[in-house]
Design an enzyme around this catalytic site. Structure first.
Site, PDB file in Angstrom:
ATOM      1  N   GLU A  34      -5.106   1.557   2.520  1.00 45.19           N
ATOM      2  CA  GLU A  34      -5.010   0.337   3.341  1.00 45.19           C
ATOM      3  C   GLU A  34      -5.181   0.640   4.818  1.00 45.19           C
ATOM      4  O   GLU A  34      -5.796  -0.113   5.566  1.00 45.19           O
ATOM      5  CB  GLU A  34      -3.656  -0.348   3.092  1.00 45.19           C
ATOM      6  N   GLU A  35      -4.614   1.761   5.243  1.00 49.11           N
ATOM      7  CA  GLU A  35      -4.545   2.056   6.685  1.00 49.11           C
ATOM      8  C   GLU A  35      -5.915   2.342   7.297  1.00 49.11           C
ATOM      9  O   GLU A  35      -6.046   2.360   8.510  1.00 49.11           O
ATOM     10  CB  GLU A  35      -3.592   3.236   6.941  1.00 49.11           C
ATOM     11  N   ASP A  42      -0.545   4.414   0.919  1.00 49.41           N
ATOM     12  CA  ASP A  42      -0.978   5.411   1.900  1.00 49.41           C
ATOM     13  C   ASP A  42      -0.178   5.209   3.180  1.00 49.41           C
ATOM     14  O   ASP A  42       0.429   4.150   3.392  1.00 49.41           O
ATOM     15  CB  ASP A  42      -2.488   5.311   2.182  1.00 49.41           C
ATOM     16  N   ASP A  89       6.609   1.431   6.739  1.00 48.77           N
ATOM     17  CA  ASP A  89       5.235   0.978   6.468  1.00 48.77           C
ATOM     18  C   ASP A  89       4.588   1.873   5.434  1.00 48.77           C
ATOM     19  O   ASP A  89       3.891   2.798   5.760  1.00 48.77           O
ATOM     20  CB  ASP A  89       4.439   0.978   7.779  1.00 48.77           C
ATOM     21  N   HIS A  94       0.841  -1.203   0.000  1.00 44.80           N
ATOM     22  CA  HIS A  94       0.000   0.000   0.000  1.00 44.80           C
ATOM     23  C   HIS A  94       0.876   1.252   0.000  1.00 44.80           C
ATOM     24  O   HIS A  94       1.995   1.229   0.528  1.00 44.80           O
ATOM     25  CB  HIS A  94      -0.968   0.008   1.191  1.00 44.80           C
TER      26      HIS A  94
HETATM   27 ZN    ZN Z   1       1.235  -1.258   6.295  1.00 50.06          ZN
END
Ligand code: ZN
Length: 375
Positions: free
Chosen positions: A139-140, A76, A106, A74
């Protein structure tokens, strides 16, 4: 080789594009990656689900008798948090072997690494089983982008999935599921001085919360993941002090293991909490799990052994990933979570990743691609 195909440079470039979610605004990042992959020979599809909310699917190759290998990540990132950063979160600063920035671990380093790995091998992949790269937005906030991909049926096939979330390049064989429920209690409002004229929804919700605290899972624990967990995250109800509240809502975060059946669990909880509250699922992500003995997983372990200096032991990640959503479309192929970011840096102030792990992950991904596509 253009400078954008250096994985550290590419990580820096995409770190500089602010994709804090909310609001997300991943489009510029998706398009930058799309251009690189298109130049390398991939077929690109952009999939939009809102203003500047864009997923990217890039494919190459494909043969009838073996499905492609999927990489996913991802683009975002989570908000910066309340604490002040000592580094600029969007500059791509490096110091002492670390690259700083929101999303460094991340997981923009992971996305950059598989994009560079895939682009670097593209010229060999046209007549191979090929690759499907799924780069998601949102995703977050609960795998939003991935769910839009599912809904709109834009995914192809995948015979195995690599999720480039942060693992310090240690291959994880799965993660728990996330089953989020909303419990709603309804009542009848009345003046606070005459509670006997109403029905208090907060009392109903409180009884339900008491039962949730006492709830024990009856399923056998999973070998690697242990037991499922349940947490009441929020409770809200009532409008003012001098009214009988006619609604109260409780949000429940359940993390499941493969021995839990989500449907049966919802039925069981609904029965136990009736008639005080009604339950509805607001997110339903199954656990992701591949038996460590699986031949492809063993081959990933083989690839990682020299890089890690020892053969990996079967472990699972603590967080959930987009794979839980994507695998609904892919019919649960073997899935490894493997990425260069540091898991303990995810969502932290002064987030960083290690520069040498980015290079290592490109080499690992290329070997995983070679074994899937070219041998
Ligand atoms: Zn992640």
């Amino acid at each position: 080789m253009p400078t954008t195909l250096d994985p550290v440079q590419l990580t820096k470039e995409i770190l500089r594009l602010n994709t804090v979610n909310p609001p997300g605004k991943e489009e510029a990042c998706a398009r930058l990656l799309g251009r690189i992959l298109e130049d390398a020979g991939f077929t690109i599809r952009y999939h939009s689900f809102g203003a500047e909310r864009v997923n990217l699917i890039a494919t190459i190759g494909g043969v009838p008798d073996k499905p492609p290998l999927c990489f996913t990540g991802h683009i975002d990132v989570v908000p910066l948090g309340a604490a002040a950063w000592t580094k600029d979160p969007f500059a791509g600063e490096t110091a002492a072997g670390k690259l700083y920035g929101r999303g460094a671990s991340d997981m923009k380093s992971g996305v950059a690494a598989f994009v560079v790995a895939a682009a670097g091998m593209a010229s060999h992949l046209a007549r191979s089983p090929g690759l499907e790269l799924v780069i998601t937005a949102g995703e977050e906030t609960g795998c939003e982008g991935a769910f839009h991909l599912l809904q709109d049926k834009v995914l192809g096939r995948a015979g195995a999935v690599v999720v480039a979330e942060p693992t310090s390049n240690y291959p994880f064989v799965g993660h728990k599921g996330a089953f989020w429920l909303r419990a709603t209690a309804t009542g009848v409002t009345a003046h606070g001085s005459m509670p006997d004229k109403g029905v208090n929804a907060i009392y109903k919700a409180a009884r339900a919360v008491g039962k949730l605290e006492a709830f024990r899972f009856q399923n056998p624990p999973h070998d690697l993941m242990g037991q499922a967990t349940l947490n009441v995250g929020t409770i809200r109800g009532g409008l003012n002090i001098n009214s009988v509240p006619d609604e109260a809502v409780v949000a429940i975060d359940i993390r499941t293991v493969p021995t839990v059946n989500h449907g049966a669990l919802l039925e069981d909880l609904s029965r136990q909490l009736a008639p005080d509250v009604t339950l509805e699922a607001i997110m339903d992500l199954e656990p992701v799990y591949t038996a460590p003995e699986n031949a492809w997983m063993q081959s990933v372990f083989d690839v990682m052994t020299p890089i890690l200096g020892a053969r990996p032991a079967p472990r699972v990640a603590t967080y959930f990933t987009d794979a839980a959503a994507l695998n609904l479309a892919y019919s649960n192929p073997p899935t490894v979570i493997l990425g260069p970011g540091e898991p303990q840096m995810a969502h932290q102030t002064d987030e960083y990743c290690m520069l040498d792990r980015i290079e290592q992950s490109v080499a690992a991904y290329q070997e995983i691609i070679r074994r899937w596509c070219l041998s």
